[in-house]
Write a protein that holds these residues in place. Structure first.
Motif, PDB file in Angstrom:
ATOM      1  N   UNK A  27    -102.645 -17.818  98.548  1.00  0.00           N
ATOM      2  CA  UNK A  27    -101.652 -16.991  98.031  1.00  0.00           C
ATOM      3  C   UNK A  27    -100.585 -17.876  97.560  1.00  0.00           C
ATOM      4  N   UNK A  28    -100.415 -18.128  96.138  1.00  0.00           N
ATOM      5  CA  UNK A  28     -99.360 -19.148  95.892  1.00  0.00           C
ATOM      6  C   UNK A  28     -98.204 -18.418  94.611  1.00  0.00           C
ATOM      7  N   UNK A  29     -96.648 -19.227  95.185  1.00  0.00           N
ATOM      8  CA  UNK A  29     -95.644 -18.274  94.731  1.00  0.00           C
ATOM      9  C   UNK A  29     -96.029 -19.461  93.135  1.00  0.00           C
ATOM     10  N   UNK A  30     -96.275 -18.959  91.846  1.00  0.00           N
ATOM     11  CA  UNK A  30     -95.831 -19.766  90.740  1.00  0.00           C
ATOM     12  C   UNK A  30     -94.535 -20.520  90.229  1.00  0.00           C
ATOM     13  N   UNK A  31     -94.756 -21.138  89.568  1.00  0.00           N
ATOM     14  CA  UNK A  31     -93.173 -21.258  88.541  1.00  0.00           C
ATOM     15  C   UNK A  31     -92.885 -21.113  87.884  1.00  0.00           C
ATOM     16  N   UNK A  32     -92.623 -19.585  87.614  1.00  0.00           N
ATOM     17  CA  UNK A  32     -91.972 -18.924  86.561  1.00  0.00           C
ATOM     18  C   UNK A  32     -91.556 -18.217  86.327  1.00  0.00           C
ATOM     19  N   UNK A  33     -90.057 -18.441  86.095  1.00  0.00           N
ATOM     20  CA  UNK A  33     -88.203 -18.293  85.810  1.00  0.00           C
ATOM     21  C   UNK A  33     -88.603 -17.445  85.408  1.00  0.00           C
ATOM     22  N   UNK A  34     -87.815 -16.133  86.110  1.00  0.00           N
ATOM     23  CA  UNK A  34     -88.109 -14.716  85.295  1.00  0.00           C
ATOM     24  C   UNK A  34     -86.144 -13.919  86.263  1.00  0.00           C
TER      25      UNK A  34
END
Ligand SMILES: C[S@@+](CC[C@H](N)C(=O)[O-])C[C@H]1O[C@@H](n2cnc3c(N)ncnc32)[C@H](O)[C@@H]1O
Length: 356
Positions: free
Chosen positions: A339-346
């Protein structure tokens, strides 16, 4: 008798009337979008109400009142001498549907959302919420218009490349499922970009499925199929290279069941991309850190938590209910190990890469 603090009383009255003002202005934004007033303003530059009425084929007196309200609300600029204009920034937010900043689509569903207020008192009494289809076809179109700008501008260029090795697989030819696909905008965008791959959208809303079929026809593509997930569920044969779920786990009555089905459908080296509402572990943190928390708890009652409680024993997670911690726990319990949190800004969503 309780002694009232006059300053606090005044502030409370002001705050409550500000809310009523926001609700009424939201209705005016709905009309501006629906009647093409923002688009006409964007095309026209500086106009009088008579000019705008001519351009939109509407009655001048009504257009003038709407324009004055919009200027008073700070949404339309007043240029003096009865002339009005949209700033370049407001064009992005209110008129240009291809802009990632376009937000007027979020007001499309306002009448359908407010109409369920008539039915929600019963839900508070019985505990049983309303399914997605309670909002009708208008509600489905509104969700699409709210979420589509991101899918059209960010999903393929930004989100998919953030996943480990997925773009290469899609380019070569892979099998993809989008669960809770709504009207299919996300899966159609991916299918257009990767013609060698085959895509399936899984959905339980008949209104969403009907519109998804229209959207596929309009896109003129053959590598997407849509499935009524209640009758034709995800295949439990470990065949999917990529599975996506966007803004839907927190809405589902039984997300744990769907997560288990995703685990059975995904290949051992497959990838699941989750996009879901960003939220903090506690109510206190959400209120402190999320300036949109009040609106989101409201949307939850109107729609997200309601649909998540629309079946007996529904999980009822709601708009701010799927925290990163809970997503980690639920996916681990279903047999996913990475499980990896992605570095995508929203502004509203968080994105996770989950793998068996
Ligand atoms: C907020 S909408 C998001 C739709 C789409 N993913 C998008 O981003 O436009 C949530 C969707 O999840 C769907 N949904 C809820 N439970 C589902 C289930 N068990 N299986 C498939 N879809 C489901 C609802 O019908 C609804 O269309």
């Amino acid at each position: 008798m309780t002694t009232l603090d006059p300053a606090k009383l005044e502030a409370t009255v002001k705050r409550v009337y500000d809310m009523l003002g926001g609700a009424v202005i939201a209705g005016m934004i709905h009309l501006g979008d629906r009647l093409g007033l923002y688009r006409a303003l964007a095309a026209a530059g500086v106009v009088t109400s008579a000019d705008l009425a001519t351009r939109t084929g509407l009655h001048e007196r009504w257009v003038r009142e709407w324009l004055r309200g919009q200027a008073a609300a700070g949404l339309v600029d007043y240029a003096g001498d009865g002339r009005f204009a949209l700033s370049a920034e407001a064009v992005h937010v209110l008129a240009d549907e291809s802009s990632p900043f376009f937000a007027a689509g979020g007001f499309d569903g306002l009448p359908a959302q407010m109409a369920v207020l008539e039915r929600l008192p019963e839900a508070f009494r019985t505990g049983l919420g309303l399914p997605y289809d309670a909002f009708g076809a208008d509600g489905t179109r509104a969700v699409e218009r709210m979420l589509a700008p991101w899918f059209r501008t960010m999903l393929v260029p930004l989100a998919l490349p953030a996943l480990d090795g997925v773009v290469a697989k899609l380019a070569a030819g892979a099998r993809v499922a989008d669960v809770g696909c709504g009207t299919g905008v996300a899966v159609i965008e991916m299918a257009k970009a990767f013609p060698r791959s085959s895509f399936g959208g899984y959905e339980i809303s008949r209104h969403a499925l009907a519109r998804a079929a229209e959207n596929r026809a309009a896109a003129g593509i053959a590598n997407v199929t849509f499935h009524d997930a209640a009758r034709d569920p995800l295949p439990a044969d470990a065949s999917c290279d990529l599975i996506t779920t966007f803004d839907c786990l927190h809405d589902m009555a039984h997300p744990a069941t769907v997560i288990r089905a995703i685990r059975q459908a995904i290949k051992p080296d497959g990838t699941w991309l989750i996009g879901d509402v960003k939220s903090k572990p506690t109510f206190e943190e959400n209120v402190r850190d999320n300036p949109m928390a009040a609106m989101m708890y409201g949307f939850s009652v109107l729609s997200c938590m309601s649909s998540a409680l629309s079946e007996p024993n529904g999980a009822g997670l709601g708009t701010l209910g799927l925290t990163e911690e809970l997503a980690r726990t639920m996916t681990r319990e279903a047999g996913f190990t990475r499980f990896r949190r992605l570095d995508i800004e929203h502004p509203m969503n968080a994105y996770y890469e989950v793998r068996p």
